[in-house]
Design an enzyme around this catalytic site. Structure first.
Site, mmCIF file in Angstrom:
data_model
loop_
_atom_site.group_PDB
_atom_site.id
_atom_site.type_symbol
_atom_site.label_atom_id
_atom_site.label_comp_id
_atom_site.label_asym_id
_atom_site.label_seq_id
_atom_site.Cartn_x
_atom_site.Cartn_y
_atom_site.Cartn_z
ATOM 1 N N GLY A 64 0.867 -1.192 0.000
ATOM 2 C CA GLY A 64 0.000 0.000 0.000
ATOM 3 C C GLY A 64 0.894 1.230 0.000
ATOM 4 N N THR A 75 1.971 3.409 -2.090
ATOM 5 C CA THR A 75 1.712 4.694 -2.743
ATOM 6 C C THR A 75 0.454 5.373 -2.173
ATOM 7 O OG1 THR A 75 0.515 3.557 -4.508
ATOM 8 C CG2 THR A 75 2.836 4.056 -4.918
ATOM 9 N N GLY A 76 -0.098 4.818 -1.124
ATOM 10 C CA GLY A 76 -1.312 5.373 -0.534
ATOM 11 C C GLY A 76 -1.057 6.592 0.328
ATOM 12 N N ILE A 128 -1.035 7.294 3.514
ATOM 13 C CA ILE A 128 -0.095 7.224 4.629
ATOM 14 C C ILE A 128 1.124 6.380 4.236
ATOM 15 C CG2 ILE A 128 -1.294 5.280 5.805
ATOM 16 C CD1 ILE A 128 0.379 8.173 7.667
ATOM 17 N N GLY A 129 0.909 5.457 3.294
ATOM 18 C CA GLY A 129 1.982 4.560 2.865
ATOM 19 C C GLY A 129 3.224 5.292 2.399
ATOM 20 N N ARG A 160 1.814 -2.457 -7.498
ATOM 21 C CA ARG A 160 1.188 -3.114 -8.650
ATOM 22 C C ARG A 160 1.762 -2.538 -9.932
ATOM 23 N NH1 ARG A 160 -4.408 -3.374 -6.373
ATOM 24 N NH2 ARG A 160 -4.065 -1.171 -6.224
ATOM 25 N N LYS A 166 -11.486 -4.062 10.281
ATOM 26 C CA LYS A 166 -10.152 -3.944 10.892
ATOM 27 C C LYS A 166 -10.054 -4.834 12.127
ATOM 28 C CE LYS A 166 -8.812 0.782 9.630
ATOM 29 N NZ LYS A 166 -8.425 2.094 10.177
ATOM 30 N N ARG A 174 -7.468 -7.969 13.079
ATOM 31 C CA ARG A 174 -6.738 -8.120 14.358
ATOM 32 C C ARG A 174 -6.934 -9.531 14.915
ATOM 33 N NH1 ARG A 174 -7.460 -2.875 18.351
ATOM 34 N NH2 ARG A 174 -6.516 -1.321 16.975
#
Ligand SMILES: *[C@@H]1O[C@H](CO)[C@@H](O)[C@H](O)[C@H]1NC(C)=O
Ligand SMILES: *[C@@H]1O[C@H](CO)[C@@H](O)[C@H](O)[C@H]1NC(C)=O
Length: 311
Positions: A11, A13-14, A16-17, A36, A134, A138
């Protein structure tokens, strides 16, 4: 000191990534970004970001979340996996869990959290189901016996503070005449800069104190009620603004009648600013630690500094 762990970011390029990738490379972790290939062909912004990653020494690993072999091959090369996948792919992190189990020797997994503590929220739909996804991830990590850290950073400043939560179309700074306040404005929320969130996340990677724990990022100076935020803003601009309080009943009604994605944002604002779910519980030291206490050397951006940029 032990060698720095090799880190894979999925992730990368997201929103927060990209900061996590930068923070990792900056302090000298061998850093791998899972990207990708189609991303590069179709998205010039991401292609540029990937070039930037390469320029700071990041290794790009091409693959796809939905291609098991590519995931396993990427994970095999590292010690630690950090997922920063977005809302649409949260549930599909089960594929990462399967791959980590297959690779075996992964020291730690950071699933995509980067929000509120999903075991502590009182959210309404449609956010409730997203938080539940989420939480399911966990539970899957715990059931599989994978060592983990959950990063709970609450709100990103750049989403909320530039306009003091209410987004007027085209607004680039908080309002100077009237401000809409959700609920009574007294519950406290937490606002963190994305770069600081990334810095703390990377600090936690090789820290035994954060192993199998939730790392909260709740610096005291960034924990403020809506009323305190508005008072801070008024002081900065030397002027009082008109305050319009929106009662919970109205907010709940708006959530029900608004289209996607407005209803999602409204429900998020409801849990944050009306329910106070970011600050309504104690931090139990057995399972949880706080970042600004663990890493007092990090000079984080305070809400006051951030808001000051808009005066
Ligand atoms: C962390 O969790 C993993 C997986 O359940 C376990 O093997 C490990 O012993 C735990 N470590 C600590 C320090 O709790
Ligand atoms: C809710 O929060 C989002 C940010 O998450 C903000 O952009 C939006 O303006 C808020 N909207 C309302 C109606 O409160």
């Amino acid at each position: 000191m032990a060698e720095k762990s090799k880190i894979l970011i999925i992730g990368a390029t997201g929103c927060i990534g990209k900061y996590v990738v930068e923070a990792s490379a900056k302090v000298g972790h061998p850093t791998f970004a899972f990207v990708r290939e189609s991303t590069l062909n179709f998205n010039p912004v991401e292609a540029k970001l990937v070039d930037h990653f390469k320029s700071i020494g990041v290794t790009i690993l091409h693959g796809d979340l939905y291609c098991h072999e590519s995931l396993v091959n990427a994970i095999k090369q590292v010690d630690v996996v950090i997922s920063t996948l977005g809302a649409m792919e949260l549930a599909d992190q089960v594929f990462i869990i399967t791959a980590i189990k297959e690779v075996v020797n992964i020291k730690r997994f950071f699933p995509s959290e980067f929000g509120m503590d999903v075991d502590k929220v009182n959210a309404v739909e449609p956010i409730k189901s997203m938080f539940a996804e989420k939480a399911q991830i966990r539970r899957a990590i715990e059931a599989e016996g994978i060592p983990y850290t959950y990063v709970s950073c609450d709100s990103f400043v750049s989403f909320l503070l530039p306009t003091l939560v209410y987004l007027e179309p085209g607004a680039t700074a908080p309002p100077r005449d009237k401000i809409l306040i959700l609920g009574d404005g007294n519950v406290k929320a937490v606002f963190n800069e994305e770069r600081d969130i990334a810095t703390y996340t990377i600090k936690a990677v090789d820290d035994p104190r954060t192993l199998n724990k939730t790392l909260y990022i709740k610096p005291p100076k960034n924990t403020l009620s809506f009323n305190e935020l508005v008072a801070m803003w008024e002081k900065m601009i030397g002027k009082t603004v008109e305050k319009i309080y929106i009662p919970e009943k109205q907010i709940l009604k708006d959530i029900k009648t608004s289209p996607v994605p407005i209803n999602i944002l409204l429900a998020l604002n409801h849990t944050t600013f009306v329910k106070g779910d970011q600050t309504s519980f104690e931090i139990d030291p057995l399972f949880r630690v706080e970042a600004s206490e663990l890493y007092p050397d990090v000079k984080y951006t305070t809400v006051e500094e951030y808001l000051g940029r808009f005066v």
